[in-house]
Design a protein around this motif. Structure first.
Motif, PDB file in Angstrom:
ATOM      1  N   ASN A   1       7.036 -20.746   8.637  1.00 18.74           N
ATOM      2  CA  ASN A   1       6.632 -19.179   9.564  1.00 18.74           C
ATOM      3  C   ASN A   1       7.742 -18.259   9.789  1.00 18.74           C
ATOM      4  O   ASN A   1       8.507 -18.772  10.683  1.00 18.74           O
ATOM      5  CB  ASN A   1       5.477 -19.415  10.522  1.00 18.74           C
ATOM      6  N   TRP A   2       8.009 -17.278   9.184  1.00 24.46           N
ATOM      7  CA  TRP A   2       9.120 -16.369   9.631  1.00 24.46           C
ATOM      8  C   TRP A   2       9.090 -15.068   9.281  1.00 24.46           C
ATOM      9  O   TRP A   2       8.279 -14.579   8.360  1.00 24.46           O
ATOM     10  CB  TRP A   2      10.336 -17.039   8.543  1.00 24.46           C
ATOM     11  N   ASP A   3       9.406 -14.205  10.188  1.00 25.72           N
ATOM     12  CA  ASP A   3       9.184 -12.728  10.155  1.00 25.72           C
ATOM     13  C   ASP A   3      10.459 -12.268   9.128  1.00 25.72           C
ATOM     14  O   ASP A   3      11.504 -12.458   9.454  1.00 25.72           O
ATOM     15  CB  ASP A   3       9.230 -12.174  11.455  1.00 25.72           C
ATOM     16  N   LEU A   4       9.930 -11.726   8.080  1.00 27.15           N
ATOM     17  CA  LEU A   4      11.116 -11.212   7.070  1.00 27.15           C
ATOM     18  C   LEU A   4      11.864 -10.254   7.802  1.00 27.15           C
ATOM     19  O   LEU A   4      12.879  -9.719   7.063  1.00 27.15           O
ATOM     20  CB  LEU A   4      10.451 -10.829   5.613  1.00 27.15           C
ATOM     21  N   GLU A   5      11.435  -9.352   8.641  1.00 24.21           N
ATOM     22  CA  GLU A   5      12.237  -8.408   9.237  1.00 24.21           C
ATOM     23  C   GLU A   5      13.720  -9.054   9.634  1.00 24.21           C
ATOM     24  O   GLU A   5      14.483  -8.335   9.907  1.00 24.21           O
ATOM     25  CB  GLU A   5      11.579  -7.726  10.329  1.00 24.21           C
ATOM     26  N   ASP A   6      13.554 -10.430  10.177  1.00 20.84           N
ATOM     27  CA  ASP A   6      14.557 -11.012  10.510  1.00 20.84           C
ATOM     28  C   ASP A   6      15.286 -12.121   9.578  1.00 20.84           C
ATOM     29  O   ASP A   6      15.755 -13.225   9.762  1.00 20.84           O
ATOM     30  CB  ASP A   6      14.399 -11.715  12.006  1.00 20.84           C
TER      31      ASP A   6
ATOM     32  N   SER B   1      -3.361  -8.761  11.093  1.00 20.51           N
ATOM     33  CA  SER B   1      -4.398  -8.327  10.079  1.00 20.51           C
ATOM     34  C   SER B   1      -4.369  -9.260   8.704  1.00 20.51           C
ATOM     35  O   SER B   1      -5.362  -9.519   8.010  1.00 20.51           O
ATOM     36  CB  SER B   1      -4.496  -6.686   9.756  1.00 20.51           C
ATOM     37  N   TRP B   2      -3.283  -9.775   8.484  1.00 28.28           N
ATOM     38  CA  TRP B   2      -2.826 -10.528   7.786  1.00 28.28           C
ATOM     39  C   TRP B   2      -3.499 -12.141   7.580  1.00 28.28           C
ATOM     40  O   TRP B   2      -4.313 -12.506   7.085  1.00 28.28           O
ATOM     41  CB  TRP B   2      -1.523 -11.108   7.337  1.00 28.28           C
ATOM     42  N   ASP B   3      -3.490 -12.317   8.831  1.00 31.19           N
ATOM     43  CA  ASP B   3      -4.160 -13.826   9.543  1.00 31.19           C
ATOM     44  C   ASP B   3      -5.452 -13.594   9.231  1.00 31.19           C
ATOM     45  O   ASP B   3      -6.342 -14.554   8.617  1.00 31.19           O
ATOM     46  CB  ASP B   3      -3.923 -14.032  10.915  1.00 31.19           C
TER      47      ASP B   3
ATOM     48  N   GLU C   1       0.522 -20.042  -3.609  1.00 34.17           N
ATOM     49  CA  GLU C   1       0.338 -20.451  -5.306  1.00 34.17           C
ATOM     50  C   GLU C   1       1.552 -20.403  -6.100  1.00 34.17           C
ATOM     51  O   GLU C   1       1.961 -21.392  -6.759  1.00 34.17           O
ATOM     52  CB  GLU C   1      -0.543 -19.447  -5.874  1.00 34.17           C
ATOM     53  N   TRP C   2       2.438 -19.491  -5.837  1.00 29.86           N
ATOM     54  CA  TRP C   2       3.584 -19.405  -6.509  1.00 29.86           C
ATOM     55  C   TRP C   2       4.725 -20.440  -6.301  1.00 29.86           C
ATOM     56  O   TRP C   2       5.143 -20.912  -7.198  1.00 29.86           O
ATOM     57  CB  TRP C   2       4.171 -18.017  -6.502  1.00 29.86           C
ATOM     58  N   SER C   3       4.615 -20.695  -4.989  1.00 31.46           N
ATOM     59  CA  SER C   3       5.622 -21.845  -4.606  1.00 31.46           C
ATOM     60  C   SER C   3       5.306 -23.080  -5.323  1.00 31.46           C
ATOM     61  O   SER C   3       6.230 -23.703  -5.643  1.00 31.46           O
ATOM     62  CB  SER C   3       5.598 -21.739  -3.105  1.00 31.46           C
TER      63      SER C   3
ATOM     64  N   PHE D   1       5.691  -3.768   2.690  1.00 26.65           N
ATOM     65  CA  PHE D   1       5.456  -3.777   4.117  1.00 26.65           C
ATOM     66  C   PHE D   1       6.662  -4.037   4.876  1.00 26.65           C
ATOM     67  O   PHE D   1       6.530  -4.391   5.896  1.00 26.65           O
ATOM     68  CB  PHE D   1       4.631  -5.180   4.215  1.00 26.65           C
ATOM     69  N   ILE D   2       7.923  -4.122   4.433  1.00 25.20           N
ATOM     70  CA  ILE D   2       8.966  -4.316   5.145  1.00 25.20           C
ATOM     71  C   ILE D   2       9.369  -2.900   5.629  1.00 25.20           C
ATOM     72  O   ILE D   2       9.828  -2.006   4.849  1.00 25.20           O
ATOM     73  CB  ILE D   2      10.012  -5.048   4.293  1.00 25.20           C
ATOM     74  N   LYS D   3       9.778  -2.913   6.872  1.00 22.97           N
ATOM     75  CA  LYS D   3      10.388  -1.509   7.563  1.00 22.97           C
ATOM     76  C   LYS D   3      11.638  -1.665   7.283  1.00 22.97           C
ATOM     77  O   LYS D   3      11.780  -0.403   6.784  1.00 22.97           O
ATOM     78  CB  LYS D   3      10.095  -1.837   9.054  1.00 22.97           C
TER      79      LYS D   3
HETATM   80  C1  LIG Z   1       0.176  -8.813  -0.766  1.00 18.42           C
HETATM   81  S1  LIG Z   1       0.510 -10.405  -0.016  1.00 18.42           S
HETATM   82  C2  LIG Z   1       1.341 -11.082  -1.212  1.00 18.42           C
HETATM   83  C3  LIG Z   1       1.432 -12.803  -0.828  1.00 18.42           C
HETATM   84  C4  LIG Z   1       2.182 -13.390  -2.019  1.00 18.42           C
HETATM   85  N1  LIG Z   1       3.285 -13.183  -2.374  1.00 18.42           N
HETATM   86  C5  LIG Z   1       1.216 -13.364  -3.280  1.00 18.42           C
HETATM   87  O1  LIG Z   1       1.620 -12.768  -4.319  1.00 18.42           O
HETATM   88  O2  LIG Z   1       0.238 -14.005  -3.410  1.00 18.42           O
HETATM   89  C6  LIG Z   1       1.832  -9.983   1.095  1.00 18.42           C
HETATM   90  C7  LIG Z   1       2.369 -11.118   2.249  1.00 18.42           C
HETATM   91  O3  LIG Z   1       3.451 -10.478   2.877  1.00 18.42           O
HETATM   92  C8  LIG Z   1       3.124 -11.069   4.216  1.00 18.42           C
HETATM   93  N2  LIG Z   1       4.244 -10.331   5.099  1.00 18.42           N
HETATM   94  C9  LIG Z   1       4.045  -8.943   5.075  1.00 18.42           C
HETATM   95  N3  LIG Z   1       5.121  -8.508   6.382  1.00 18.42           N
HETATM   96  C10 LIG Z   1       5.734  -9.566   6.497  1.00 18.42           C
HETATM   97  C11 LIG Z   1       7.079  -9.874   7.486  1.00 18.42           C
HETATM   98  N4  LIG Z   1       7.383  -8.747   8.077  1.00 18.42           N
HETATM   99  N5  LIG Z   1       7.235 -11.274   7.630  1.00 18.42           N
HETATM  100  C12 LIG Z   1       6.740 -12.179   6.892  1.00 18.42           C
HETATM  101  N6  LIG Z   1       5.702 -11.993   5.823  1.00 18.42           N
HETATM  102  C13 LIG Z   1       5.210 -10.881   5.824  1.00 18.42           C
HETATM  103  C14 LIG Z   1       1.990 -11.097   4.487  1.00 18.42           C
HETATM  104  O4  LIG Z   1       1.612 -12.247   5.552  1.00 18.42           O
HETATM  105  C15 LIG Z   1       1.339 -11.594   3.202  1.00 18.42           C
HETATM  106  O5  LIG Z   1       1.172 -12.956   2.969  1.00 18.42           O
END
Ligand SMILES: C[S@@+](CC[C@H](N)C(=O)[O-])C[C@H]1O[C@@H](n2cnc3c(N)ncnc32)[C@H](O)[C@@H]1O
Length: 185
Positions: free
Chosen positions: A86-91, A8-10, A50-52, A113-115
């Motif tokens: 590209n990395w899952d923040l849960e890990d 859904s983010w994609d 943008e922030w990076s 969004f982090i579990k």
């Molecule tokens: C509301 S957006 C904020 C994006 C950015 N920080 C900004 O302020 O423009 C939330 C971001 O968190 C990322 N995200 C959500 N869950 C994630 C996860 N488990 N691992 C990595 N990225 C995650 C989404 O892909 C999305 O880009």
């Protein structure tokens, strides 16, 4: 609180429906308040970067992580000086960090969004050498699922960090945004 699927983010990034995106981030005030002028920045959930990119332009060594391929593609087109993965923040704890510690760690509207918030925040605390800059919605009428309530904030974030300074904005009824400068306990 909701964990959205990566797809859904994609889709959002692909379609351009990204209302959270700040195309002109004001990093100067963060740099000033955090009193950090150089070093490593870790941008967690960097989205379209943008922030990076703005911190990289100021000479910081920036690593941005996000699990959306579409977000990372846009981020990489913004700058070549920040490094995006590209990395899952849960890990997060398994990510091959380039640095021992970071002067500034950013989480801009990602924590909701982090579990496993405890695991995520513990890793941030382990890697923090300066300021953890966190922005969360405490209240949002339209989408309560994207919020970290003040109670949840106290139970999770405040377990690992002390608040150095905070700004709570109520731009309109039903919406409360918390911006925090945090230091490791
Ligand atoms: C509301 S957006 C904020 C994006 C950015 N920080 C900004 O302020 O423009 C939330 C971001 O968190 C990322 N995200 C959500 N869950 C994630 C996860 N488990 N691992 C990595 N990225 C995650 C989404 O892909 C999305 O880009």
């Amino acid at each position: 609180m909701t964990q959205l699927p990566k797809s859904s983010w994609d889709s959002s990034y692909k379609s351009g429906f990204t209302p959270w995106r700040d195309t002109n981030p004001q990093v100067e005030s963060i740099i000033e308040k955090a009193r950090i002028t150089s070093g490593g920045v870790l941008d967690l959930g960097c989205g379209s970067g943008e922030w990076s990119a703005a911190f990289a332009r100021k000479g910081f060594e920036v690593e941005g992580l996000d699990y959306s391929d579409e977000a990372i593609k846009i981020a990489q087109s913004q700058t070549t000086t920040a490094e995006f993965t590209n990395w899952d923040l849960e890990d997060l704890e398994r990510y091959p960090f380039k640095k021992e510690g970071y002067e500034l760690i950013l989480d801009l509207k990602v924590l909701a969004f982090i579990k496993d918030k405890n695991k995520y925040l513990q890793t941030i605390a382990n890697k923090l050498m300066g300021i953890f800059f966190l922005q969360v919605f405490h209240k949002h009428d339209e989408k309560p699922s994207i919020c970290v309530t003040k109670e949840e904030f106290a139970e999770t974030v405040l377990k690992f960090f002390n608040v150095k300074s905070e700004e709570i904005l109520e731009p309109r009824t039903g919406k409360v945004i918390g911006t925090y400068y945090l230091i490791k306990k």
